[in-house]
Design an enzyme around this catalytic site. Sequence first.
Site: not given
Length: 485
Positions: A485, A325-327
């Site tokens: 993000f 989810w963060h990257g």
Amino acid sequence: MIFASQTFLFGFLPLFFILYLAAGKFFGLRGKNTVLFFMSLIFYAWGEPVYIVLMIYSSVLDYVCGRMIYSADRQGKTGKKKAFLCVSMVGNLALLGVFKYLGFFTQTVNSVFHLSIPVFSLALPVGISFYTFQTMSYSLDVYRGTITPQKNFIYFGAYVAMFPQLIAGPVVRYSDIARELDCRTENLNGFASGARKLICGLAKKVLIANTMAAVADPLFENPASSLGVLGTWIAIIAYTFQIFFDFSGYSDMAIGMGRMMGFNYPENFNYPYISRSVTEFWRRWHITMSTFFRDYVYIPLGGSRCSVIKWLRNVFIVWFLTGLWHGAAWHYVAWGLYFGVLLVVEKFLLRKLLEKSHVISHIYAMLMIICGWVIFRCDSVSDALSFIGSMFGASGLYGNDTVPSPVLLQQSGVSTVFFVTLIFAVLFSAPIIPWLKNKLESSCTKLALRGAVYCTADFVLIVLLVLSSVQLALGSYNPFIYFDF
């Protein structure tokens, strides 16, 4: 548009509140929500007008699906209810997949199978991870029966596009503000409280995070071998405080602006760097994201009420998704799994040991957190391993390059200002302000003395606002980590 900018603070925000309050005076809550919705769309479209279509698509999708899920439930049509939930999930995940992960997965497939599939490089829509989380949680909560769907599309659109928490959270669920969307009032105390929170967040971002970033970013541009022990530790300590004050500062600004409008957003940070374990850290860091994964992934998978093998599966699925989810890069996945492993180790091996000494447990927790930020900040897992190696002596004290790390540190802006700011960063990472407030309130029994204390505190906030505004006017270094993000 970002919060820590003159355009936003002295242009967009005052104009918004003028229109918002005027609409409320003449048209009541309907007018306020309409202004909130359309001004939020303008805020989002400021830098990327084309991507406003994606937000409207997501809003319409989940508004319709929410209504249809509720209608099917009332009619007892379970199959139809599940079908519309699937439409919502697939629609949102497809949006996220195409714009955030398509290039990453294509590159991975090409690398693994030695193919040459064309890689489509699409600009990442700002805040897409946050608003897709929010709209998916809405459909899931309607499906579960924990909320009733919003009938007014403008009200629902205001929830999705709400500019204070659009870019970087906190992740606000519909249930958090459902009542306030339909019935809220603003008052002077709430507005003042929100303004104070806003100024505190702005100061954290501009005065502390930006100063840390001005040192961390140029240092991370150098190979770890050229930094040595001294350079790598200064770089990662600067980044450790940069990411905290950057993200928590934006969250505080969002919460403050919401409070000024009569919304009560959930807190997103609770002094995470005072933690004595990684488990405690994740109860204090990015709280709304952690609770989202807990409620919508971990618990539905079975949580901890299952066999050890299944529990391990649940933990690693959650932390794989947290990293992803963060990257869209493998070092983010590695970062997530790194914390998943630490949580498992703490549960089975370290819990009792960590309880024996608060000092040792805090040192352990900060060391693990800092190593985690190395993985998060570096461009690859191999770069992160090299950096960690240099932190612990692999490249000597001053690095093995022709230019010693003290020279690189000086070139990267390590100065008296940096070290003074670092002291303030350490102090304000602990709950020193609540402690002082409680001390003063308990000792100041006389009303006049207490009033003087509050006036002094407000004067300090005005000074912080002026200093932050001057820094922005001077065009000082002003990155924003979670913008990506």
